[in-house]
Design a protein around this motif. Structure first.
Motif, PDB file in Angstrom:
ATOM      1  N   GLU A 114       0.712  -1.931   0.087  1.00 48.67           N
ATOM      2  CA  GLU A 114       0.250   0.037  -0.549  1.00 48.67           C
ATOM      3  C   GLU A 114       0.595   1.476   0.518  1.00 48.67           C
ATOM      4  O   GLU A 114       1.992   1.263   0.573  1.00 48.67           O
ATOM      5  N   HIS A 127      -8.166  -4.532   1.538  1.00 47.89           N
ATOM      6  CA  HIS A 127      -6.818  -4.377   2.799  1.00 47.89           C
ATOM      7  C   HIS A 127      -6.071  -3.581   2.205  1.00 47.89           C
ATOM      8  O   HIS A 127      -5.554  -2.715   2.993  1.00 47.89           O
ATOM      9  N   GLU A 128      -5.544  -3.214   1.070  1.00 48.22           N
ATOM     10  CA  GLU A 128      -4.841  -2.578   0.946  1.00 48.22           C
ATOM     11  C   GLU A 128      -5.101  -1.075   0.066  1.00 48.22           C
ATOM     12  O   GLU A 128      -4.408   0.082   0.966  1.00 48.22           O
ATOM     13  N   HIS A 144      -4.889   0.041   3.393  1.00 49.13           N
ATOM     14  CA  HIS A 144      -4.210   1.359   4.361  1.00 49.13           C
ATOM     15  C   HIS A 144      -4.296   2.644   3.964  1.00 49.13           C
ATOM     16  O   HIS A 144      -4.032   3.356   4.914  1.00 49.13           O
ATOM     17  N   GLU A 157      -1.449  -2.618  10.372  1.00 53.78           N
ATOM     18  CA  GLU A 157      -1.608  -4.024   9.803  1.00 53.78           C
ATOM     19  C   GLU A 157      -2.449  -4.429  10.312  1.00 53.78           C
ATOM     20  O   GLU A 157      -4.233  -4.997  10.492  1.00 53.78           O
ATOM     21  N   ASP A 205      -6.405  -2.131  10.381  1.00 54.89           N
ATOM     22  CA  ASP A 205      -6.744  -2.729   8.974  1.00 54.89           C
ATOM     23  C   ASP A 205      -7.751  -3.581   8.492  1.00 54.89           C
ATOM     24  O   ASP A 205      -8.535  -3.967   7.822  1.00 54.89           O
ATOM     25  N   TYR A 229      -1.094  -9.010  11.914  1.00 51.10           N
ATOM     26  CA  TYR A 229      -2.575  -9.147  11.784  1.00 51.10           C
ATOM     27  C   TYR A 229      -3.714  -9.790  12.531  1.00 51.10           C
ATOM     28  O   TYR A 229      -4.667  -8.857  12.068  1.00 51.10           O
TER      29      TYR A 229
HETATM   30 ZN   LIG Z   1      -1.129  -4.594   5.719  1.00 53.91          ZN
END
Ligand SMILES: [Zn+2]
Length: 769
Positions: free
Chosen positions: A403, A434-435, A438, A457, A460, A524
């Motif tokens: 990202e 996810h990205e 970010h 992480e 997110d 994560y």
């Molecule tokens: Zn990530």
């Protein structure tokens, strides 16, 4: 049932006789030695940084909060023949801190790819697994690739500056200290060899397509970038070792990128010379895309991209981009790219959702990428703040999930015939969520990734889970035959295997990403699950969502620390969470709560048949002669074990005493002579304190769910008991019936134990799914 009784009897025997003496000895020992406060509900005063004028005890920025800024003007050129990137940048650094700075630190991330990078020697685990392409082969069998920065100039006003390069960090010594409140402008010229990111795994580089001979570039960390200077670290110049990502100040960027004329390009910022670099047809399509909200409009079609693949222009084109208040800059370019866009409403504003992908990504990418980008922007905006930038781009790059502001790289590729599995499809949709997500954490809520991987992480991945579930609700046709989006992370049951794993290979969430064993679970999965449990089970959605939004809005375009997050979540909710942060974030403890035993008392003014028999066994011939009301423990073995001489009548308390001992005056007043009294004992083999969620099933089949708050453990961390009075007999007790807490062992969750088997099967099936 039988085995339970035996176990219960054994338990009572142990506790009333054996363990009692032992506990007393221990207590004596403790008294002699003294002890420090280990209570899991004590506040985190020792762990947390002391609040100050920069960062307050409420978790909000303080009156003296500041952040330094770095503005960049760059001219860069990509040579597609040699895969070489050359650039020159002018950095204006604004020292908003109250301190004078004698030197500046500049990050040279590409030096991790230099021939002699010390990062290549950091691991002590023997031969790297074959699954990490390049690591073994390139280290020992090939001439090592040299992808480090070649810094050809560092100067101010044309005069060279003194510098020192320590691996991935360059110190720039200033002729005079940079005074508090002043700015300093200097130039850096550089070039480096771009690596193949597929064979030489990296967050930036190119993929080569042997069939048509072209490259697709996703370029980031490509220019010397200012380090962060702040009240917490001074200079954040912790070296780039590869796992801990980036800490970057905000600033404004003007970037001119020269690439072959037949490339298309997109990157961070607003394109300033669209009419120069777009054809008339592309302009027409772009204008249409700006007004199209329902499906992507092709800017470059697959047919056009395939035609471009066949050529190779020696001419050049310069793409000019400008961005304000971004913490970084990245771009993607190739003649292979298909390009589509559509508009999406975020609040009252239109944002462009954009995708760029080689034909190898189709048919998956044209179908889902831009749609997923648009959904992500709306879903995240609902839970945090309105997405402030004008676009978000998803670029398809093999094996990538990375990202940058306004742009990210994502994996998910069908096979050569265009077929793809469920795994590829949901992997692709999830990585895009996810990205793109970010952008919120850490691109806008700009935490220090180098030190705290979980702050971006974890937050997110938590938001990703919500966005995925919302996608499934919004587009059920896209996820059929699933009934809900198959999220890989977020559900409590999905973290159990990690939590119950070998403690040697688990680190607390509050660890630097370089020092953890399983980065994916550590930064994560676990924080995302912890926040999900906090939201759904501990705080409730309303309180959590308000607090989470407060954190996001307090720290958007700023640099928060973990304490700023922890404190804000409490500050905005009036929920004491120190115990939760302590357990989930500062330790590797896990959840395991069970039902240890159930004592049942039958209440009567005339002893029952069973009670009568029981009393007779102990030599009371005429129970009715014994004074008024009795409470009779149903289990005779238990009674036997606890008797220390005398008759049960002498030992069993009368109802009155029992009521006086176990119920408050208010509760007693409300009692309408219930028939049953229970004392349920819960134990906690796991270290984490959590609420006890209990489902009671009654003889008539009805159920009742009761949640005892985590605070029930505040005076006894191992075992707690609850007394309760009921009209109906309890036939079943299940702890955590809906698997909300990531309890690692369900064998002890039920009474009687046999009933537990079904749940366990269900749990296993769920875990394998
Ligand atoms: Zn990530």
């Amino acid at each position: 049932m039988r085995s339970f009784r035996t176990a219960l009897a054994a338990f009572f025997f142990l506790f009333s006789a054996g363990l009692f003496a032992q506990e007393t000895e221990q207590q004596t020992e403790v008294r002699e030695q003294g002890h420090i406060n280990q209570n899991k509900f004590r506040q985190l005063y020792q762990e947390f940084a002391t609040p100050n004028q920069y960062r307050t005890g409420s978790g909000a920025p303080g009156p003296a909060y500041y952040q330094n800024e770095a503005d960049y003007k760059m001219d860069i050129e990509l040579d597609d023949k040699t895969q070489k990137l050359t650039g020159r940048e002018t950095i204006t650094y604004h020292n908003n801190s109250p301190n004078d700075l004698e030197y500046l630190w500049v990050q040279l991330d590409q030096n991790i790819r230099s021939k002699d990078a010390v990062a290549k020697l950091k691991d002590g685990n023997g031969i790297a697994p074959v699954s990490q392409p390049g690591s073994f082969v390139s280290e020992y069998m090939e001439e090592p690739f040299d992808g480090g920065f070649n810094i050809t100039e560092v100067s101010a006003d044309g005069k060279p500056l003194k510098t020192f390069i320590n691996n991935t960090m360059m110190r720039v010594d200033l002729p005079q200290p940079l005074k508090a409140g002043d700015s300093y402008t200097f130039d850096i010229a550089w070039w480096y060899n771009v690596n193949n990111h597929v064979t030489n795994r990296a967050r930036s580089g190119f993929e080569h397509f042997p069939k048509d001979g072209n490259n697709a570039y996703v370029i980031a960390q490509f220019f010397p970038r200012m380090a962060v200077y702040n009240d917490v670290e001074g200079w954040q110049n912790y070296q780039f070792w590869g796992n801990g990502e980036f800490a970057l100040p905000f600033g404004d960027y003007e970037v001119n990128i020269t690439v072959p004329a037949d490339h298309v390009l997109d990157g961070t910022g607003e394109l300033q010379n669209r009419k120069e670099v777009f054809s008339k047809e592309m302009m027409r399509r772009y204008e249409k895309a700006k007004k199209t909200y329902d499906k992507p409009v092709m800017i470059v079609t697959q047919e056009e991209a395939e035609a471009a693949e066949k050529g190779f222009s020696n001419k050049k084109k310069t793409w000019k981009l400008k961005a304000e208040m971004v913490r970084d800059f990245a771009f993607a370019t190739s003649r292979k790219f298909i390009w589509d866009m559509m508009a999406v409403k975020v609040g009252d504003k239109d944002v462009m959702a954009v995708s760029m992908y080689p034909k190898e990504g189709n048919p998956l990418w044209e179908e889902y990428s831009t749609k997923v980008v648009a959904h992500t922007l709306q879903s995240y905006s609902d839970h945090t703040f309105e997405y402030p930038y004008h676009k978000a781009i998803s670029v398809h790059a093999k094996n990538q999930g990375m990202e940058y502001p306004m742009i990210c790289w994502n994996y998910g590729r069908p096979d050569e015939n265009g077929n793809y599995s469920d795994r590829v499809k949901y992997g692709m949709m999830s990585v895009i969520i996810h990205e793109v997500g970010h952008n919120f954490f850490p691109m806008i809520v700009n935490s220090d990734e180098r030190q705290w991987g979980w702050m971006d992480e974890g937050l997110d991945t938590f938001m990703q889970y919500i966005a995925e579930q919302e996608y499934g609700e919004r587009y059920p046709e896209d996820i059929a035959p699933h009934t809900k989006y198959p999220s890989r992370r977020g559900e409590p049951s999905k973290i159990v295997n990690y939590m119950k794993g070998d403690q040697k290979y688990i680190a607390p969430i509050m660890s630097n990403p370089e020092n953890v064993y399983q980065l994916g679970n550590n930064a994560y999965g676990k924080p995302a699950t912890a926040l999900n449990i906090l939201r759904e089970t501990v705080m409730g959605k309303e309180l959590f969502d308000h607090a989470f939004k407060t954190y996001s809005q307090r720290w958007m375009f700023k640099h928060p620390t973990p304490e700023d997050f922890f404190r804000t979540m409490e500050d905005a909710s009036a929920v004491d969470l120190d115990w939760f942060w302590r357990g989930w974030f500062y330790t590797t403890d896990y959840v395991d709560i069970g039902v240890e035993g159930v004592k049942k008392y039958y209440v009567t003014d005339k002893p029952t048949k069973e009670g009568k028999e029981l009393l007779q066994r102990y030599g009371v011939q005429d129970p009715s002669s014994v004074e008024a009301l009795y409470v009779v423990a149903e289990d005779s073995e238990e009674m036997e074990a606890s008797l220390k001489g005398g008759t049960p009548v002498e030992n069993a308390p009368t109802l009155k005493e029992y009521l006086m001992d176990n119920f408050t005056p208010q509760q007693r007043e409300k009692l309408k002579m219930p028939k049953y009294f229970y004392e349920v004992t819960f134990n906690k083999p796991g270290g984490l304190v959590m609420p006890i969620i209990v489902e009671y099933t009654y003889a008539d089949g009805t159920t009742e769910k009761v949640t005892y708050p985590a605070q029930i453990w505040r005076k006894n961390d191992q075992q707690v008991s609850r007394s309760m009075a009921t009209d109906k007999e309890i036939t079943k007790i299940v702890v955590d019936p809906d698997l909300e807490t990531a309890d690692v062992n369900l064998d002890n969750n039920s009474w009687p134990q046999a009933a537990e088997v079904d749940k366990f099967q269900e749990f296993k099936a769920k875990n394998q799914g």
